[in-house]
Structure formats: C-alpha cells, structure tokens
Enzyme design. Structure first.
Site, PDB file in Angstrom:
ATOM      1  N   ASP A   1      -1.771   7.178   5.875  1.00 54.58           N
ATOM      2  CA  ASP A   1      -2.872   6.374   5.329  1.00 54.58           C
ATOM      3  C   ASP A   1      -3.257   5.349   6.387  1.00 54.58           C
ATOM      4  O   ASP A   1      -2.668   4.274   6.472  1.00 54.58           O
ATOM      5  CB  ASP A   1      -2.430   5.674   4.041  1.00 54.58           C
TER       6      ASP A   1
ATOM      7  N   LYS B   1     -12.860  -0.890   6.255  1.00 55.00           N
ATOM      8  CA  LYS B   1     -12.280  -1.816   7.220  1.00 55.00           C
ATOM      9  C   LYS B   1     -12.923  -1.593   8.595  1.00 55.00           C
ATOM     10  O   LYS B   1     -13.688  -2.416   9.059  1.00 55.00           O
ATOM     11  CB  LYS B   1     -10.761  -1.637   7.295  1.00 55.00           C
TER      12      LYS B   1
ATOM     13  N   TRP C   1       0.823  -1.215   0.000  1.00 57.06           N
ATOM     14  CA  TRP C   1       0.000   0.000   0.000  1.00 57.06           C
ATOM     15  C   TRP C   1       0.851   1.255   0.000  1.00 57.06           C
ATOM     16  O   TRP C   1       0.506   2.251  -0.647  1.00 57.06           O
ATOM     17  CB  TRP C   1      -1.039  -0.036   1.125  1.00 57.06           C
TER      18      TRP C   1
END
Lengths: 361, 361
Positions: free
Chosen positions: A173, A197, A102
């Site tokens: 992030d 999430k 990511w």
C-alpha cells in the site's frame, strides 16, 4: 488570491502549475468545446488522456512490461478488500506486517476474507520503527506478503523493500509515498496507492499488478473490484473517475518536468532534512520515530505541552501554514511534505516553529 | 473558447455557470488559500460543502427525514453488487424488472450474490416499452424489487412508479433520470444514481436509503460498499471523492436557482417534445420506443440508412453538436438531453437534422 502552504496529509497540496492548467482548460479542453469533466470516457479526447497518463506513469516508475497499470475508484480502502478477494481463496493465508494504523486497517479488512498471519508487528516499539526483516515469521505457503511502505499517520517509512519467501508475491500500500522516490516495481507483485497524496484528487486509486497474478480472484469479487476484468477493459468496464484520472496525468507530466523521481527524491530529502534537523535541534519539538525509519513524506511532531497545540495551530494559520493538526487518533502536529510542497514551504514552517519556541519555550 | 452542444450520455454536459464557478475558485476556495481538491475532508471547509450539498439535495428531492443520503464511490456499477450485498443473504431471492441493457447489467451482477427472479422482462418488445405492472410476477418474500426508471441506452423510461407487494422495498437505479423531475422518494426503499449524467463528474454515486433497510448486509460486504458503515460515518469512513462531491453541490445549487425540479421538468418536457416531434414528423428519422415510455433524457434515433451515420456525425461536429453517436451495442444516434442541455441546443440539433434530411433524404 493568496495561496497557503498546505501540509495536509491527504487530500493534499497539488502543484500550482497543475491547478493553473486545470483552470485554464476547464471550459474547453484542447478545442473540444467541453470540459474533461463533460466528455465521454469512450471518446478520442479521453482515450488520449488515459493512454498518455499510463505511459507517463510507466516511465516515471519504470514499470516493467509484464505489469498492468489500472486506474480504479474507491481509494486504497477499497483495495484493502480487493487484495484478498483477488489473490486468495477463503481457506488461504496471507502474511501482513503491522507498522501502524494503516497496516492495521488493511489487516482488519483482510481478516474478513482469508486467514491472516502477522509476519511482524512493531507494537513493542509503539509503532515507532520497522521490524528488522530477520525477525519476521513468514507462512511458507502464504498467498502474499502485505506491507505499508509509509505509515501516513505514524510517520514511519520502510528503509528497505521486504523479501518474501521465493514465489510469494509482495503487495504494498504505497498510498502516501508513491512517486516520492524511485520504486523497484519488479520486486513487487502488486502496488496500490490512493491518489490523494502524490497523484491527484481523492476518488482514484492506482494499481500496478504483475500479469501472472490476474485470474486468481474468487467468484464473488464485485466486478468493479475485479482486477482481471479491469485489466481486460483498460480500467473501463464501467465509467472511470475521468476528471481525477486527467488531473493525475497532469501531475505525472509535472513530475517529468521536475526531472523525474531521482530529482524529486533529492528535493524530498532536502525538505525532510530541514524539518527533522530543526525538530531534533530544538529541544522543544519532538518526533517519536526511530531515525532510520523516519518518513520522507509525513513528519509528526509534538510540542512539550499539548495545551500549546491550539495556540501553535492558530499562529500557523495566521502565518499561512495550513493542515498541520495531527491525526485525531494520535494528536500533536503533522507536516506532510508531499512532492507538491516546495522547500520554501518547509523553510517557512521551520521559521514559524522557531519563532513560536522563542515566545513559548 | 467555443463551447459545443454536448449530447453525450455520460459523462455529460454540465451547466456553464457551474463550470465557471469551479474555474473561478479553483486555486483558492472562499479564501481558504487552496483548491477544494487539496483540502482535508475532515476540515471545516469541506464539512460545510458536504452538509450544504446534502441539505440541497434533500430539499430538491424532498427526501423524507427517515432516509439517509450517502455520497459514495464506484458509480452505479458498484451498487449493482452493493444492493444484494447490503439487502440479502445468499439464500434470498430478489425481484428484477428487465427493461434493457442497464437492467441486464444489474441483474447479471445480482445473480452472483442471490437468487434473482425476473418479475417482468420487456424482451418481447425488443426493449422498446415498459411491461404493464399487472403482468408482473412477484416473489412473495423477495428481499426487494429492482427496476431501472430510465434506460440510458434504450431510451425507455417508466411512466409509473412500480408498487411492490406490501413490505417489499423498491430499489431504483436512477442514474440517468435523477433530478430531471420530482421523484416520490417515499415509495422507494433505495435510490441510487451515478453522478455523471445529472449530478456531476464521474466517480461519485449518490445513494438514498430508508433507515430501516440499514443493518441487513452480509458479513463479507467490503467496507467501502457497506451502506450501514457509510451512514454511520457521514459517507466518510475513508476519504470520499471530495472534488466530485463539491461539483455535485454546485449543480444542486444551480438547480435550485432554476426553480427546482418542477421547473426543470417543464423545461425537460419542452426539450424532449421538440426533438421527438421533429423525429416523428420527419418520415426520415425514427425512434423505436413506444410513445408512452419515451425517455425525457435519452433519445435514440436512427437514420433510414446506416451508411449515412458517419456523414451525419461529421456534419453535426462541424455544426458544434457533439456526443450524438449511439451506444456501440445498438448503433444509430442518441441525443441525451440532461438538465444542463439548454432548449437552444435541442433547437440547433433539430435544425441540423432538418438540413441534413433536405440534403440526403
């Protein structure tokens, strides 16, 4: 109706109480005679939903008053572009720390808009650890320092909050670990997190930005990505993702009923401990991450022989354990233990893993 | 539980059958043991939802095989930037037709990315009509011609499909009239539509693009706005707005059960006719739009004295008629008659309007 334990990395399990509440008010929200899905974002019902959800999130994360909280669309991937577009000019340099897949995605997108310096890169460890900050090489006049507190695929989580050079804002992030434990928001300039999430349905991204960082965007940032315009219009210069926002608000209220982030952190530690201990003690399953950097939320693990994977997943499905297949880029297994996963779900997973080992070990 | 007739312009009423279906499978989708909100976009359940919804939309709109159908985030406002970013270089010129407030928004955003020529502007009519195409002035080498088939705020709808110069693609913001009647997709290069009127929940935008128009984007289009990347990854280079997409699919199936777009067009004509006739016959209410350009979907109207507005809205609310307040930029009233509004709702509105006139006229 038979609910499974859903270990999916995202979109992911939501608290059953929240789903039941959504169901119960789906045709008529609080006497409005319509669903939240059907109501104007300019009306009083949705205004109350928006205000309450922001207020609850601020309380949960103890967001200081000099930060704006935005509810935007496009997921974290949109912010991979929005961060440099809102914080840099094309000639500027931003520092990024690469701890896995990511981080790499964020870096790849940022390179299209500004210069990128890799302040640190965990490549040498196979992205199984977080580089010590003493080894990082900052750009003195960087526009910001970006990091990924939790790598959803690699299962690597920062055990510390980075400290950039004085005056350089820290950008995070937080998609896969926001709300899993308290965060010191004041040490960050920008925090963003895709909702799917620990917050709510996919299609929503929450952004927390220090007010002095607004107004730095370049001329050509698309309006829907412009934090300054979003902040000036309470996240509604255009129609927001109203239903996802409403679900996020219900999740925040559920979290408050659980006792807030200190309480959920204790539970998350307990859940992760049960699973990591079982893996480490097994001599069969293996997690590749350095113990001090293991994620509370995402636990990748492998079986001794990848040819057992299909059998493992089939048996898991029969045992009511879903979403355990690892990301296609890394293979193996992954159990995501977000806030909505109860301890009983982790215990059921461990029991299944032990039984599987007995039969195939 | 008492449902109202919801005339909101968007987010807007959804078919009751669709809401009931969402409710009934909210905790367990088709035996998956989880909600659609909780499932991976990479799993087989969601893959089936995505495929079926695209297939149904293609069938409803008779989308030719050489068009891609994309399900993106950010609403139509994101496409106001994405259209020039995907179809022009900064030196290029695009032709726009201005028929009101939403055209103007599209134009304002496009001017940040390319040259804009106003091929036609309905300003002289107070945006109460659509300029005859014979009067339009095209740029010979325009990158595209953009129009807004239905102005949600002004209540002005195109009675024809524009015909750009040979080879110039036609781009349409169909947000508030898509699926209200058949569209000749083949005459368009790009059709886009925010979902929150006739498709589903806010936070989704459907884009239909002719394949030869892909690959024309500039270097700096954000990945989440890049049609070419979206098309190459079946709208899932990142996590899509899964739940909104699912609801859109249920709406498409509901539309097919209603008999498709020819059947719904007949019903929409009947609904609009009841309301426009009542307005015109009243000598009390007034719609400002030229009769040949009146919208099937959005019917703005005024009372003879704006001081009656509050009274009108209060009485409407008591009669179970919601969402009738006009847009803040224009005032007055507006009744949106999207597909999910039954004829009985329009009849109830007209009965209320007649009763109000008897008491206050």
């Amino acid at each position: 109706m038979s609910r499974v334990y859903n270990f999916s990395a995202g979109p992911a399990a939501l608290p059953l109480e929240v789903l039941e509440q959504i169901r119960d008010e789906l045709l008529d929200f609080h006497g409005a005679g319509m669903s939240v899905m059907e109501m104007s974002h300019r009306g009083r019902h949705f205004a109350a939903i928006a205000q309450q959800s922001e207020s609850d999130l601020r309380e949960l994360l103890a967001v200081p008053a000099n930060y704006k909280v935005l509810f935007m669309q496009g997921g974290a991937s949109a912010q991979f572009a929005a961060v440099p577009l809102n914080l840099t000019k094309p000639s500027a340099c931003a520092d990024y720390v690469n701890t896995g897949i990511w981080s790499t995605k964020a870096i790849t997108e940022a390179k299209r808009y500004c210069k990128v310096n890799l302040a640190a890169d965990a490549k040498a460890s196979g992205y199984s650890t977080v580089p010590q900050q003493a080894e990082w090489v900052f750009t003195p006049d960087a526009a910001y320092v970006h990091y990924t507190p939790n790598e959803t695929i690699g299962g690597v989580e920062f055990p510390f909050v980075p400290l950039p050079p004085g005056g350089v804002p820290l950008v995070a992030d937080y998609s896969s670990s926001i709300l899993s434990r308290p965060i010191d928001v004041s040490r960050h300039g920008v925090i963003y997190a895709g909702a799917q999430k620990n917050i709510g349905p996919a299609g929503l991204v929450v952004l927390i930005v220090r007010e002095d960082l607004l107004g730095r965007g370049r001329e050509d940032v698309p309006t829907v990505m412009n934090w300054t315009i979003m902040a000036a219009h309470d996240s509604m210069p255009n129609t927001p993702a109203t239903f996802s926002w409403y679900v996020a608000g219900l999740v925040f209220q559920w979290l408050k009923r659980q006792g807030g982030l200190h309480a959920i952190e204790s539970l998350n530690h307990a859940k992760a401990s049960v699973l990591y201990s079982a893996i480490d003690a097994s001599g069969f399953y293996r997690n590749p991450v350095a113990p001090g950097c293991r994620s509370l939320m995402n636990v990748p693990f492998t079986l001794p022989d990848a040819r057992l994977d299909t059998l493992f997943l089939e048996g898991a499905a029969q045992a009511g354990l879903a979403g355990l297949q690892g990301h296609k880029l890394v293979g193996g297994m992954r159990a995501s233990l977000y806030n909505a996963m109860p301890l009983a779900g982790v215990q059921a997973l461990v029991a299944y893993m032990q039984e599987f080992q007995r039969r195939h070990g």
